[in-house]
Design an enzyme around this catalytic site. Structure first.
Site, PDB file in Angstrom:
ATOM      1  N   GLY A  28       2.230   2.071   9.145  1.00 22.01           N
ATOM      2  CA  GLY A  28       2.418   2.125   7.691  1.00 22.01           C
ATOM      3  C   GLY A  28       2.626   3.556   7.222  1.00 22.01           C
ATOM      4  O   GLY A  28       2.065   3.987   6.216  1.00 22.01           O
ATOM      5  N   ALA A  29       3.478   4.295   7.944  1.00 19.66           N
ATOM      6  CA  ALA A  29       3.636   5.727   7.677  1.00 19.66           C
ATOM      7  C   ALA A  29       4.808   6.055   6.772  1.00 19.66           C
ATOM      8  O   ALA A  29       5.214   7.210   6.670  1.00 19.66           O
ATOM      9  CB  ALA A  29       3.785   6.478   9.001  1.00 19.66           C
ATOM     10  N   THR A  30       5.346   5.054   6.081  1.00 20.24           N
ATOM     11  CA  THR A  30       6.526   5.310   5.258  1.00 20.24           C
ATOM     12  C   THR A  30       6.200   5.606   3.802  1.00 20.24           C
ATOM     13  O   THR A  30       7.074   5.982   3.032  1.00 20.24           O
ATOM     14  CB  THR A  30       7.501   4.115   5.313  1.00 20.24           C
ATOM     15  OG1 THR A  30       6.816   2.926   4.878  1.00 20.24           O
ATOM     16  CG2 THR A  30       8.006   3.901   6.734  1.00 20.24           C
ATOM     17  N   SER A  31       4.926   5.453   3.429  1.00 20.66           N
ATOM     18  CA  SER A  31       4.539   5.733   2.049  1.00 20.66           C
ATOM     19  C   SER A  31       3.035   5.963   1.973  1.00 20.66           C
ATOM     20  O   SER A  31       2.300   5.702   2.940  1.00 20.66           O
ATOM     21  CB  SER A  31       4.926   4.573   1.114  1.00 20.66           C
ATOM     22  OG  SER A  31       4.211   3.395   1.469  1.00 20.66           O
ATOM     23  N   GLY A  32       2.585   6.447   0.828  1.00 19.80           N
ATOM     24  CA  GLY A  32       1.161   6.551   0.549  1.00 19.80           C
ATOM     25  C   GLY A  32       0.377   7.372   1.559  1.00 19.80           C
ATOM     26  O   GLY A  32       0.828   8.416   2.052  1.00 19.80           O
ATOM     27  N   ILE A  33      -0.826   6.910   1.874  1.00 12.76           N
ATOM     28  CA  ILE A  33      -1.722   7.627   2.778  1.00 12.76           C
ATOM     29  C   ILE A  33      -1.114   7.752   4.172  1.00 12.76           C
ATOM     30  O   ILE A  33      -1.262   8.771   4.835  1.00 12.76           O
ATOM     31  CB  ILE A  33      -3.096   6.929   2.837  1.00 12.76           C
ATOM     32  CG1 ILE A  33      -3.807   7.077   1.482  1.00 12.76           C
ATOM     33  CG2 ILE A  33      -3.968   7.496   3.956  1.00 12.76           C
ATOM     34  CD1 ILE A  33      -5.072   6.262   1.346  1.00 12.76           C
ATOM     35  N   GLY A  34      -0.409   6.731   4.621  1.00 14.69           N
ATOM     36  CA  GLY A  34       0.205   6.773   5.940  1.00 14.69           C
ATOM     37  C   GLY A  34       1.239   7.878   6.065  1.00 14.69           C
ATOM     38  O   GLY A  34       1.268   8.616   7.057  1.00 14.69           O
TER      39      GLY A  34
ATOM     40  N   SER B 147     -11.858   0.344   3.951  1.00 17.40           N
ATOM     41  CA  SER B 147     -12.058   0.386   2.503  1.00 17.40           C
ATOM     42  C   SER B 147     -13.511   0.134   2.162  1.00 17.40           C
ATOM     43  O   SER B 147     -14.209  -0.611   2.853  1.00 17.40           O
ATOM     44  CB  SER B 147     -11.190  -0.685   1.835  1.00 17.40           C
ATOM     45  OG  SER B 147     -11.617  -0.939   0.515  1.00 17.40           O
TER      46      SER B 147
ATOM     47  N   TYR C  12      -8.482  -9.824   0.818  1.00 20.28           N
ATOM     48  CA  TYR C  12      -8.283  -8.414   1.147  1.00 20.28           C
ATOM     49  C   TYR C  12      -9.569  -7.812   1.724  1.00 20.28           C
ATOM     50  O   TYR C  12      -9.549  -7.121   2.752  1.00 20.28           O
ATOM     51  CB  TYR C  12      -7.851  -7.641  -0.095  1.00 20.28           C
ATOM     52  CG  TYR C  12      -7.686  -6.153   0.136  1.00 20.28           C
ATOM     53  CD1 TYR C  12      -6.540  -5.644   0.737  1.00 20.28           C
ATOM     54  CD2 TYR C  12      -8.683  -5.253  -0.236  1.00 20.28           C
ATOM     55  CE1 TYR C  12      -6.388  -4.285   0.958  1.00 20.28           C
ATOM     56  CE2 TYR C  12      -8.548  -3.890  -0.015  1.00 20.28           C
ATOM     57  CZ  TYR C  12      -7.393  -3.414   0.575  1.00 20.28           C
ATOM     58  OH  TYR C  12      -7.248  -2.061   0.805  1.00 20.28           O
TER      59      TYR C  12
END
Length: 269
Positions: A15-21, A147, A172
């Site tokens: 998940g490295a394409t946005s946000g924290i990643g 989380s 979630y």
């Protein structure tokens, strides 16, 4: 952390394409690591690596783009095989990819509730398949981006898909609890971390405002540094080690979760 602390080390960030990643991938590369940038599609992964090169000044030789849609376990298996072939020595795996559970109960083509699969089962399968590649050298580790909401969770062992009683927040939280429990699995050295409430796509689950994704990523990257000593299964709230929910460290929960996960992903431990 000095700019070359992670030189010579290889890290896969899901998940490295946005946000924290994305910010985690940037910081790892800035500190000298070779970063395997995972995205849902090849186009998204290439766009992220292009951005890291153009806007963050990362050397293209430090970045490798990989794609896998975590709603399809077959693609997770293919990702693991590609990574193992190209990078048989993997120092760090950051299990970061995540999705908010949808308003309506949604099941993947594999038959699993979508948040449980994307946020946990895909990472469980990926970690198991990369177990041989994950180095046993000092500092080698898995970092699960979990989380604080795991504290509100209970795993519905008889109905993990929550088909009988669905709530997006409960779904979630269940996935985050599973990811936190998984960090205590003795097969790999792993920790889990709550990076704080950040301005990402998941923010509406927590609050109306949060800190920057880069600030959250800094807490993740600190745990990737071999100079940071960790204890297998430890849970961090940002940069402080704290006790997770009691269920997250119970040996019975760990064994029960592994058995359930192996069944749902079709993997034999």
């Amino acid at each position: 952390m000095s700019s070359a602390t992670l030189s010579g080390r290889t890290a896969l960030v899901t998940g490295a394409t946005s946000g924290i990643g994305y910010e985690t991938a940037r910081l790892l590369a800035e500190h000298g690591a070779t970063v395997l940038v995972h995205g849902r599609t090849a186009e998204e992964a290439r766009t992220a690596t292009d951005s890291l090169i153009a806007t963050a000044g990362i050397d293209s030789a430090q970045l490798c783009a990989y794609a896998a849609d975590f709603t399809r376990l077959e693609e997770v298996e293919q990702l693991a095989h590609r990574v193992s072939e190209s990078h048989p020595h993997l120092d760090v795996l950051v299990n970061n990819a995540g999705t908010a559970a949808p308003e309506r109960h949604t099941v993947t083509a594999d038959g699993n509730e979508v948040a449980f699969q994307v946020n946990f089962l895909a990472h469980y399968l990926l970690t198991c398949l990369l177990e041989q590649a994950l180095t046993t050298d000092p500092g080698g580790r898995v970092v699960n981006v979990s989380s604080s909401l795991h504290r509100t969770a209970s795993i519905s062992w008889s109905d993990p898909n929550r088909a009988r009683s669905y709530s997006r927040l409960a779904a979630y939280a269940q996935a985050q609890m599973a990811l936190t429990i998984f960090a205590a699995d003795p097969r790999v050295t792993a920790v889990s971390v709550h990076p704080g409430i950040c301005e990402t796509a998941l923010l509406p689950l927590y609050a109306h405002q949060g800190t920057s994704a880069a600030e959250g990523a800094a807490h993740v990257v600190r745990l990737c540094d071999p100079a940071t000593e960790i204890v297998n299964g430890a849970y961090y709230d940002r940069d402080e080690r704290v006790e997770p929910a009691a269920a997250a460290t119970e040996s019975r929960s760990i064994k029960r979760l592994n058995k359930l996960a192996d069944l749902l992903v079709g993997h034999t431990s």
